[in-house]
Design a protein around this motif. Sequence first.
Motif, PDB file in Angstrom:
ATOM      1  N   LEU A 157       0.832  -1.213   0.000  1.00  0.00           N
ATOM      2  CA  LEU A 157       0.000   0.000   0.000  1.00  0.00           C
ATOM      3  C   LEU A 157       0.861   1.256   0.000  1.00  0.00           C
ATOM      4  O   LEU A 157       0.604   2.197  -0.774  1.00  0.00           O
ATOM      5  CB  LEU A 157      -0.928  -0.015   1.214  1.00  0.00           C
ATOM      6  N   VAL A 158       1.884   1.287   0.856  1.00  0.00           N
ATOM      7  CA  VAL A 158       2.758   2.466   0.936  1.00  0.00           C
ATOM      8  C   VAL A 158       3.482   2.694  -0.389  1.00  0.00           C
ATOM      9  O   VAL A 158       3.543   3.814  -0.908  1.00  0.00           O
ATOM     10  CB  VAL A 158       3.775   2.298   2.086  1.00  0.00           C
ATOM     11  N   GLY A 159       4.035   1.620  -0.959  1.00  0.00           N
ATOM     12  CA  GLY A 159       4.755   1.745  -2.231  1.00  0.00           C
ATOM     13  C   GLY A 159       3.846   2.184  -3.368  1.00  0.00           C
ATOM     14  O   GLY A 159       4.218   3.044  -4.177  1.00  0.00           O
ATOM     15  N   ALA A 160       2.647   1.602  -3.438  1.00  0.00           N
ATOM     16  CA  ALA A 160       1.698   1.959  -4.497  1.00  0.00           C
ATOM     17  C   ALA A 160       1.265   3.419  -4.376  1.00  0.00           C
ATOM     18  O   ALA A 160       1.135   4.131  -5.380  1.00  0.00           O
ATOM     19  CB  ALA A 160       0.483   1.039  -4.445  1.00  0.00           C
ATOM     20  N   MET A 161       1.031   3.861  -3.155  1.00  0.00           N
ATOM     21  CA  MET A 161       0.636   5.261  -2.945  1.00  0.00           C
ATOM     22  C   MET A 161       1.768   6.211  -3.326  1.00  0.00           C
ATOM     23  O   MET A 161       1.526   7.279  -3.915  1.00  0.00           O
ATOM     24  CB  MET A 161       0.221   5.473  -1.489  1.00  0.00           C
ATOM     25  N   ALA A 162       3.003   5.831  -3.011  1.00  0.00           N
ATOM     26  CA  ALA A 162       4.152   6.680  -3.355  1.00  0.00           C
ATOM     27  C   ALA A 162       4.299   6.803  -4.868  1.00  0.00           C
ATOM     28  O   ALA A 162       4.451   7.912  -5.406  1.00  0.00           O
ATOM     29  CB  ALA A 162       5.429   6.110  -2.740  1.00  0.00           C
ATOM     30  N   HIS A 163       4.243   5.671  -5.581  1.00  0.00           N
ATOM     31  CA  HIS A 163       4.378   5.686  -7.040  1.00  0.00           C
ATOM     32  C   HIS A 163       3.233   6.452  -7.695  1.00  0.00           C
ATOM     33  O   HIS A 163       3.448   7.334  -8.535  1.00  0.00           O
ATOM     34  CB  HIS A 163       4.406   4.253  -7.581  1.00  0.00           C
ATOM     35  N   THR A 164       2.001   6.109  -7.323  1.00  0.00           N
ATOM     36  CA  THR A 164       0.841   6.725  -7.963  1.00  0.00           C
ATOM     37  C   THR A 164       0.746   8.204  -7.615  1.00  0.00           C
ATOM     38  O   THR A 164       0.427   9.038  -8.482  1.00  0.00           O
ATOM     39  CB  THR A 164      -0.460   6.003  -7.536  1.00  0.00           C
ATOM     40  N   GLY A 165       1.024   8.542  -6.353  1.00  0.00           N
ATOM     41  CA  GLY A 165       0.990   9.947  -5.955  1.00  0.00           C
ATOM     42  C   GLY A 165       1.983  10.786  -6.733  1.00  0.00           C
ATOM     43  O   GLY A 165       1.661  11.906  -7.168  1.00  0.00           O
ATOM     44  N   ASN A 199      10.123  12.219  -9.688  1.00  0.00           N
ATOM     45  CA  ASN A 199       9.511  10.915  -9.898  1.00  0.00           C
ATOM     46  C   ASN A 199      10.551   9.820 -10.043  1.00  0.00           C
ATOM     47  O   ASN A 199      10.393   8.715  -9.521  1.00  0.00           O
ATOM     48  CB  ASN A 199       8.623  10.941 -11.142  1.00  0.00           C
ATOM     49  N   GLU A 200      11.632  10.130 -10.753  1.00  0.00           N
ATOM     50  CA  GLU A 200      12.709   9.161 -10.920  1.00  0.00           C
ATOM     51  C   GLU A 200      13.376   8.849  -9.584  1.00  0.00           C
ATOM     52  O   GLU A 200      13.762   7.700  -9.329  1.00  0.00           O
ATOM     53  CB  GLU A 200      13.726   9.694 -11.929  1.00  0.00           C
ATOM     54  N   LEU A 201      13.482   9.850  -8.734  1.00  0.00           N
ATOM     55  CA  LEU A 201      14.044   9.634  -7.406  1.00  0.00           C
ATOM     56  C   LEU A 201      13.125   8.742  -6.573  1.00  0.00           C
ATOM     57  O   LEU A 201      13.596   7.827  -5.881  1.00  0.00           O
ATOM     58  CB  LEU A 201      14.264  10.973  -6.696  1.00  0.00           C
ATOM     59  N   VAL A 202      11.810   8.990  -6.659  1.00  0.00           N
ATOM     60  CA  VAL A 202      10.837   8.157  -5.944  1.00  0.00           C
ATOM     61  C   VAL A 202      10.930   6.713  -6.420  1.00  0.00           C
ATOM     62  O   VAL A 202      10.951   5.774  -5.606  1.00  0.00           O
ATOM     63  CB  VAL A 202       9.399   8.691  -6.135  1.00  0.00           C
ATOM     64  N   VAL A 203      11.016   6.515  -7.735  1.00  0.00           N
ATOM     65  CA  VAL A 203      11.130   5.163  -8.299  1.00  0.00           C
ATOM     66  C   VAL A 203      12.400   4.492  -7.791  1.00  0.00           C
ATOM     67  O   VAL A 203      12.374   3.332  -7.360  1.00  0.00           O
ATOM     68  CB  VAL A 203      11.138   5.214  -9.840  1.00  0.00           C
ATOM     69  N   PHE A 204      13.510   5.222  -7.817  1.00  0.00           N
ATOM     70  CA  PHE A 204      14.780   4.639  -7.391  1.00  0.00           C
ATOM     71  C   PHE A 204      14.729   4.225  -5.928  1.00  0.00           C
ATOM     72  O   PHE A 204      15.180   3.133  -5.564  1.00  0.00           O
ATOM     73  CB  PHE A 204      15.914   5.642  -7.618  1.00  0.00           C
ATOM     74  N   ILE A 205      14.155   5.075  -5.079  1.00  0.00           N
ATOM     75  CA  ILE A 205      14.099   4.773  -3.645  1.00  0.00           C
ATOM     76  C   ILE A 205      13.126   3.630  -3.364  1.00  0.00           C
ATOM     77  O   ILE A 205      13.469   2.655  -2.674  1.00  0.00           O
ATOM     78  CB  ILE A 205      13.694   6.030  -2.848  1.00  0.00           C
TER      79      ILE A 205
END
Length: 314
Positions: A157-165, A199-205
């Motif tokens: 849930l946390v990962g999906a919210m981070a990516h989608t957000g 967004n790329e930073l979020v994906v990498f993390i």
Amino acid sequence: MTLGRMTFSNDSSVKEFVLLGLTQQPELQPPLFFLFLGIYVVSRVGNLGLIVLIVLNPHLHTPMYYFLFTLSFIDFCYSTVITPRMLVGFVKQNIISHAECMTQLFFFCFFVIDECYILTAMAYDRYAAICKPLLYQVTMSHQVCHLMMVGVYVMGLVGAMAHTGSMLTLTFCDGNIINHYMCDIPPLQKLSCTSTSTNELVVFIVVGVNVIIPSLTVFISYTLILSNILSIRSAEGRSKAFSTCGSHVIAVSLFYGASAFMYLKPSSASVDDDKVSTIFYTIVGPMLNPFIYSLRNKDVHIALRKTLKKSIFI
């Protein structure tokens, strides 16, 4: 609506996307449609069958099969999020609204991260069973198993919210043609007319945390398992231990290998390579997992025979 048409709102943001699909070669569309339709049917039947077997057979109500039940449930949902939309692209122009695209992205991220952690939980379960058998009942109690499952879904849930957000912060105004069969992060970033550095930073993390930490846990677990197996004097004992863990190693290698190749690479990599690697962990993996875990599993064979006998005599 033609392929190149773009739909804009008053603020010039795209309201619809066109998914190009797996290939643009017309002669390949019919055979690929039936191929992936067959994979989808096999995946749903295999995962649902394994779920039913585990529910109906009390001797499978153990931590190992509790995690396998969860894996099958995740794969069942996972394939439903991806494959039907992909099949549409083989028979007609595949148009998806911005809201539907973000919804698919959310559930795709949710289930793929869930799979990362359920595979990790299964590796830890095998470590506890083989390396600490006397403490297994305490180490993998019902309470511990339930807490691990809560952790799996919370991380998803946390990962999906981070990516989608982070994707919802992007503006799409230069085009609406996604060179993919699903709404995935890299092709959507390429369409954005605003900066994607955050967004790329979020994906990498997020991907780094959800791939590197679980894969290291799995690697350490199986290193300890292998060391323990090699110390077993009985050839039969070693064979049984290898048989139990072999299927899991295959499933983990397929999933983590494809997902790491997809996301932990330069953004300049080929889009076609992206599509191929994505197929392995979104479509092929959910189909293979029920068979990987059941073909050499005596407990599943016994459960299947008992269930078939009951159905015949009813």
